[in-house]
Design a protein around this motif. Structure first.
Motif, PDB file in Angstrom:
ATOM      1  N   ALA A   1       0.834  -1.212   0.000  1.00  0.00           N
ATOM      2  CA  ALA A   1       0.000   0.000   0.000  1.00  0.00           C
ATOM      3  C   ALA A   1       0.867   1.260   0.000  1.00  0.00           C
ATOM      4  CB  ALA A   1      -0.920  -0.008   1.218  1.00  0.00           C
ATOM      5  N   ILE A   2       1.906   1.268   0.845  1.00  0.00           N
ATOM      6  CA  ILE A   2       2.821   2.417   0.877  1.00  0.00           C
ATOM      7  C   ILE A   2       3.564   2.526  -0.455  1.00  0.00           C
ATOM      8  CG2 ILE A   2       4.892   3.365   1.959  1.00  0.00           C
ATOM      9  CD1 ILE A   2       2.556   3.687   3.767  1.00  0.00           C
ATOM     10  N   GLY A   3       4.029   1.391  -0.967  1.00  0.00           N
ATOM     11  CA  GLY A   3       4.772   1.380  -2.221  1.00  0.00           C
ATOM     12  C   GLY A   3       3.949   1.901  -3.384  1.00  0.00           C
ATOM     13  N   ALA A   4       2.647   1.557  -3.392  1.00  0.00           N
ATOM     14  CA  ALA A   4       1.764   2.032  -4.468  1.00  0.00           C
ATOM     15  C   ALA A   4       1.627   3.554  -4.415  1.00  0.00           C
ATOM     16  CB  ALA A   4       0.397   1.365  -4.349  1.00  0.00           C
ATOM     17  N   ASN A   5       1.528   4.103  -3.197  1.00  0.00           N
ATOM     18  CA  ASN A   5       1.423   5.560  -3.049  1.00  0.00           C
ATOM     19  C   ASN A   5       2.694   6.271  -3.514  1.00  0.00           C
ATOM     20  OD1 ASN A   5      -1.116   5.307  -1.994  1.00  0.00           O
ATOM     21  ND2 ASN A   5      -0.517   5.687   0.133  1.00  0.00           N
TER      22      ASN A   5
END
Length: 713
Positions: free
Chosen positions: A567-571
């Motif tokens: 989720a953090i990586g996608a952001n």
């Protein structure tokens, strides 16, 4: 087993790289010296003595070479007193011994020249007294250097050229050359002194005194003597005298002198403050957490001075090259002086003159200092921006990085959870937050602190809670306004009440974004949801874009669960490898290296240490652990992701400066070599070529001190 003890000295009068080699050669030849290292950038020498080193031998040898020496831990005032005749002090370069010698030699040259014009019949030997004034100190240093292991010094070349010119009837030029040489040395000393002072100037940011509180009263004492745990009073407008933690008060802190941030940061009880920063608008009481010798600024100065002693590969090559270059210059000068007269019947005086000029042109000072001057300036510029680079080899390697692998928690993210979503059910969001904050008011759990911080930021009331009780793995409960309230995990909440499908779907969606969800119950009814997550740093997206725009790949390596990491990586738009143990991170770094990447690993924790050590360049972030800072090759003190790109940009700027310096040094020598052989230039332009190139190279390197990188504040 005895601990090997090293002794540090501060050396006055060093102004170019040839000084370093002379001192190292001389001291290493002393009986009882096991190791010696000299740093031009910091003006220091470190020796490891053996048991048979004679007392005072080091000091006598240094003074014989023409330099001053003082203990490395000598107070600033004492050091200045010992070295005031040698080094730049407070801009008073005209008070130094070199300046006085240069002025006297210049005056003697002018008077002698006027006398020669008035009485033209007087022979050239009238210039000998003026020549002696300037040349004798130079010749003395040349002889001492030759006797202590440096026969091919700049002073020796200068002496040979001046004496030779005297004997072929060019006494007037000999004096002029010596005077120009002394002027060049003086300019080199001024430039080197300013470059050296650039990093030591950081120490002036810390006030000399502090107001310490004892038994209810305040007393002014030297900041150097502040004990750990003492409480100091910091008034509005004062500089903070020590690293510490605020125990009372709330104020905006101007950190620009230390971090470069243009906007003051609001800080309160429990927040960390740095020595040298400025309290702007309210009285603070600060508990000292580091001694004067170990505060942030002292550590920065110490690390940069140590880093300047580490030679870059380019510098090691230039140093080795110069050991062959200088004797070769002597051979070429001799050949120019004798071959044309012997082989083609040329004029002996003409070709000896040209050979002497070549000796002056060939002095290696500008070439030898081209790299260390730029490295020292680059390291200093970085330190002033919170970028610590541990040596020339690291600064040279950074420009070649093709992959940056970053830890998540504390590196790409803030390292602490923050409230991201408040979902209300039948009551205002502010009420939901107020109730949750009341339940968590007595807790120090990171999730509880996140809720309390959000409540403070939103300025919602935190009413008193009664009969508060925490249940491990489930949550907290209590009585608020006569009503039972609870803040529970979704699983624990389902044990007490029914969550409808819409609410369950919302919880799943928030979990899917890597957020931790707490359910607020009022009685048996759901009052709302609070979601929290360790959020990306404000500049993370921009910092990663900086790297990608420079053609550098990025990769997240984290021990966190895959859902949160993804989720953090996608952001952030970064490739993710999650659920990793420390050895897994190290394995991935080595795998990428085998694929041809030059890898920089960025992290802040103990679990990053193996990967930091394995990477081509290890970079520790901000408030990282001591082991991460020790293992890493570099450190980003202020935790900005964008500073990783800035660090690589600084490396490129420094290496570009080095090649400019090398080109200028060799180019000027090549031009004057040709013009001397064809008879266009003579002795005094030759010495200008050497000293001018040295000053030019040093001043060009000092341009790096103005480097600032991208400021995102």
């Amino acid at each position: 087993m005895a601990v090997e003890q090293k002794i540090k000295y501060r050396i006055g009068g060093m102004d170019c790289a040839s000084c370093v080699s002379k001192i190292e050669n001389a001291i290493s030849r002393l009986p009882g010296i096991e190791e010696v290292g000299v740093s031009l950038a910091s003006g220091t020498m470190t020796v490891r003595p053996g048991p048979d080193l004679a007392k005072g031998a080091v000091e006598r040898q240094i003074k014989a070479l023409g330099y001053s020496i003082a203990p490395g831990d000598a107070p600033t005032d004492a050091l200045a007193a010992k070295q005031e005749h040698f080094d730049l002090r407070d801009g008073s370069w005209w008070k130094t011994r070199k300046a006085m010698l240069t002025a006297v030699t210049g005056a003697a040259l002018v008077l002698t020249y006027i006398g020669h014009l008035v009485f033209p019949a007087v022979p050239q030997w009238i210039f000998v007294p003026a020549l002696a004034i300037g040349l004798i100190p130079v010749a003395r240093r040349a002889v001492v250097a030759a006797m202590t292991g440096t026969p091919f010094s700049i002073e020796m070349l200068m002496t040979i050229a001046a004496v030779g010119a005297l004997f072929i009837g060019a006494a007037e030029e000999a004096v002029t050359v010596v005077f120009l040489f002394l002027v060049g040395e003086l300019l080199e000393g001024v430039a080197a002194g300013r470059a050296r002072a650039s990093i030591r100037g950081l120490a002036d940011l810390v006030p000399k005194t502090a107001l310490i509180e004892r038994n209810g009263t305040s007393e002014e004492i030297p900041a150097q003597s502040l004990p750990l745990g003492s409480v100091i009073l910091v008034r509005p407008g004062d500089r903070i005298a020590a690293d510490g933690e605020i125990v009372e008060g709330n104020s905006a802190i101007n950190e620009a002198p230390v971090t470069g941030e243009s906007v003051p940061k609001q800080k309160g009880v429990g927040d960390t403050v740095f020595a040298g920063t400025i309290n702007t608008d309210a009285v603070l009481r600060v508990r000292v957490t580091a001694t004067a010798g170990d505060n942030t600024i002292s550590r920065v100065i110490r690390l940069v001075e140590e880093a300047q002693d580490s030679k870059a590969p380019t510098q090691r090559f230039i140093d080795k090259f110069s050991t062959y270059y200088t004797p070769a210059v002597l051979v070429v000068g001799a050949l120019v002086a004798v071959v044309p007269p012997l082989a083609w019947g040329g004029s002996w005086s003409e070709w000896i003159y040209k050979g002497l000029a070549i000796l002056l042109i060939g002095c290696p000072c500008a070439l030898v200092i081209s790299t260390p001057a730029a490295i020292a300036a680059g390291l200093s510029a970085g330190a002033r921006r919170g970028l610590l680079i541990k040596g020339g080899a690291v600064i040279e390697l950074l420009r070649m990085v093709t992959l940056v692998a970053l830890d998540k928690t504390g590196t790409l993210t803030e390292g602490r959870p923050m409230v991201t979503d408040i979902v209300s059910v039948g009551r205002p969001e502010a009420k939901v937050l107020s109730m949750a904050a009341a339940l968590e008011s007595g807790s120090s759990h990171p999730l509880a602190l996140a809720i309390l911080e959000k409540a403070k930021a939103e300025k919602v009331p935190v009413p008193p809670i009664f009969a508060a009780k925490a249940t491990a793995g489930k949550g907290v409960s209590g009585t608020l306004g006569g009503e039972k309230v609870s803040l529970l995990s979704p699983k624990a909440a389902r044990e007490q009440t029914r969550l409808d499908q819409a609410l369950s779907d919302q919880i799943d969606a928030l979990n899917g974004e890597g957020k931790t969800v707490s359910v607020l119950l009022a009685g048996e009814d759901v009052a709302g949801l609070i979601a929290m997550r360790d959020e990306p740093r404000e500049d993370a997206v921009h910092g990663l874009r900086m790297l990608k725009s420079d053609g550098i790949d990025t990769l997240m390596l984290t021990g966190d669960n895959e859902r949160t990491a993804k989720a953090i990586g996608a952001n952030l738009g970064i490739e993710v490898r999650a659920g990793l143990m420390p050895e897994d991170k190290q394995t991935i770094v080595r795998e990428k290296q085998r694929q041809g990447f030059v890898v920089a690993k960025v992290g802040d924790g103990i679990n990053d240490a193996p990967a930091l050590a394995a990477a081509d360049v290890g970079i520790a972030m901000g408030g990282g652990t001591d082991i991460a800072l020790e293992t890493a090759d570099a450190a980003v003190l202020h935790g900005r992701v964008a500073d990783i790109g800035n660090m690589i940009d600084l490396s490129r700027a420094t290496m570009g400066n080095i090649w400019q310096n090398i080109t200028a040094a060799l180019g000027l020598k090549a031009v004057f070599l040709v013009t001397t052989i064809i008879g266009v230039t003579g002795l005094w332009p030759a010495i200008l070529a050497d000293t001018g190139a040295t000053v030019l190279v040093t001043m060009n390197a000092m341009r790096l001190l103005a480097w600032k990188g991208q400021n995102l504040s």
